[in-house]
Design a protein around this motif. Structure first.
Motif, short mmCIF file in Angstrom:
data_model
loop_
_atom_site.label_atom_id
_atom_site.label_comp_id
_atom_site.label_asym_id
_atom_site.label_seq_id
_atom_site.Cartn_x
_atom_site.Cartn_y
_atom_site.Cartn_z
N ALA A 28 -15.89 -6.59 -44.31
CA ALA A 28 -15.22 -8.24 -44.32
C ALA A 28 -16.76 -9.00 -44.16
CB ALA A 28 -14.31 -8.66 -43.40
N ASP A 29 -17.29 -8.40 -42.97
CA ASP A 29 -18.74 -9.37 -42.72
C ASP A 29 -20.08 -8.46 -42.76
OD1 ASP A 29 -17.26 -11.87 -42.19
OD2 ASP A 29 -16.46 -10.89 -40.70
N ARG A 30 -19.73 -7.37 -43.04
CA ARG A 30 -21.02 -6.36 -43.30
C ARG A 30 -21.54 -6.26 -44.60
NH1 ARG A 30 -17.51 -3.37 -39.62
NH2 ARG A 30 -18.78 -3.00 -37.66
N GLN A 31 -22.86 -6.15 -44.87
CA GLN A 31 -23.32 -6.21 -46.13
C GLN A 31 -23.28 -4.49 -46.58
OE1 GLN A 31 -27.04 -7.73 -46.37
NE2 GLN A 31 -26.31 -10.07 -46.43
N LEU A 32 -23.36 -4.14 -47.84
CA LEU A 32 -23.36 -2.90 -48.47
C LEU A 32 -24.84 -2.29 -48.17
CD1 LEU A 32 -21.32 -3.30 -51.76
CD2 LEU A 32 -20.61 -1.93 -49.43
N ASP A 71 -13.76 -7.38 -47.95
CA ASP A 71 -13.74 -5.87 -47.86
C ASP A 71 -13.34 -5.06 -49.11
OD1 ASP A 71 -13.56 -3.62 -45.72
OD2 ASP A 71 -11.57 -3.61 -46.74
N LEU A 72 -12.29 -5.62 -49.70
CA LEU A 72 -11.84 -5.06 -51.06
C LEU A 72 -12.90 -4.78 -52.08
CD1 LEU A 72 -8.58 -4.93 -52.47
CD2 LEU A 72 -9.82 -6.02 -53.83
N VAL A 73 -13.39 -6.19 -52.28
CA VAL A 73 -14.50 -6.26 -53.26
C VAL A 73 -15.64 -5.25 -53.04
CG1 VAL A 73 -16.31 -7.79 -54.31
CG2 VAL A 73 -13.80 -8.57 -53.94
N ARG A 74 -16.02 -4.99 -51.94
CA ARG A 74 -17.38 -4.49 -51.34
C ARG A 74 -16.90 -2.90 -51.43
NH1 ARG A 74 -18.93 -8.58 -47.08
NH2 ARG A 74 -20.63 -9.40 -48.05
#
Length: 136
Positions: A28-32, A71-74
């Motif tokens: 949710a708040d982390r980058q890939l 989260d789902l998108v990432r």
């Protein structure tokens, strides 16, 4: 009197019960880790409307549901899905209003045509005023 006090406390405490005790979704708040994947995910998140706020994209919203959608998108981007596939799945599930880029279908034609009609009407009004002013 005691029943009134209990009822009042229940009414005042109800917003607190609306908050979730669940931790935020992992992505949710982390980058890939992959910058290209993160850029594609962020671009898609900017195009998706928050289901709770509806006035913000999921990239900008602090709502828990928006975090779940980020989260789902990432996760799907990391799994190799294209943004168009993810958008299509979300539109199929929630309807076309979830995206800030509605598809050009007969149902949405008024959304695409209305600005042109309003602009044409405004230009016609300005032209009529200028013509009337030049006569005097």
């Amino acid at each position: 009197m005691r029943a009134v006090a209990v009822a009042l406390l229940l009414v005042l405490a109800s917003p607190a019960w609306a908050d979730s005790d669940m931790p935020p979704a992992y992505w949710a708040d982390r980058q890939l880790p992959d910058a290209g994947q993160e850029a594609r995910a962020l671009a898609l998140m900017e195009e998706l409307r928050c289901l709770v706020c509806q006035g913000q994209s999921i990239a900008d919203s602090d709502a828990e549901m928006a975090g779940d959608m980020r989260d789902l998108v990432r996760r799907r981007i990391a799994a190799g899905e294209r943004p168009a596939q993810i958008r299509g799945w979300l539109v199929e599930r929630y309807g076309a209003w979830i995206t800030y880029r509605p598809p050009a279908e007969p149902v949405t034609w008024p959304l695409w045509i209305a600005p042109l009609v309003l602009l044409g009407g405004g230009l016609a009004l300005v032209a009529a005023r200028l013509k009337r002013r030049s006569r005097t």
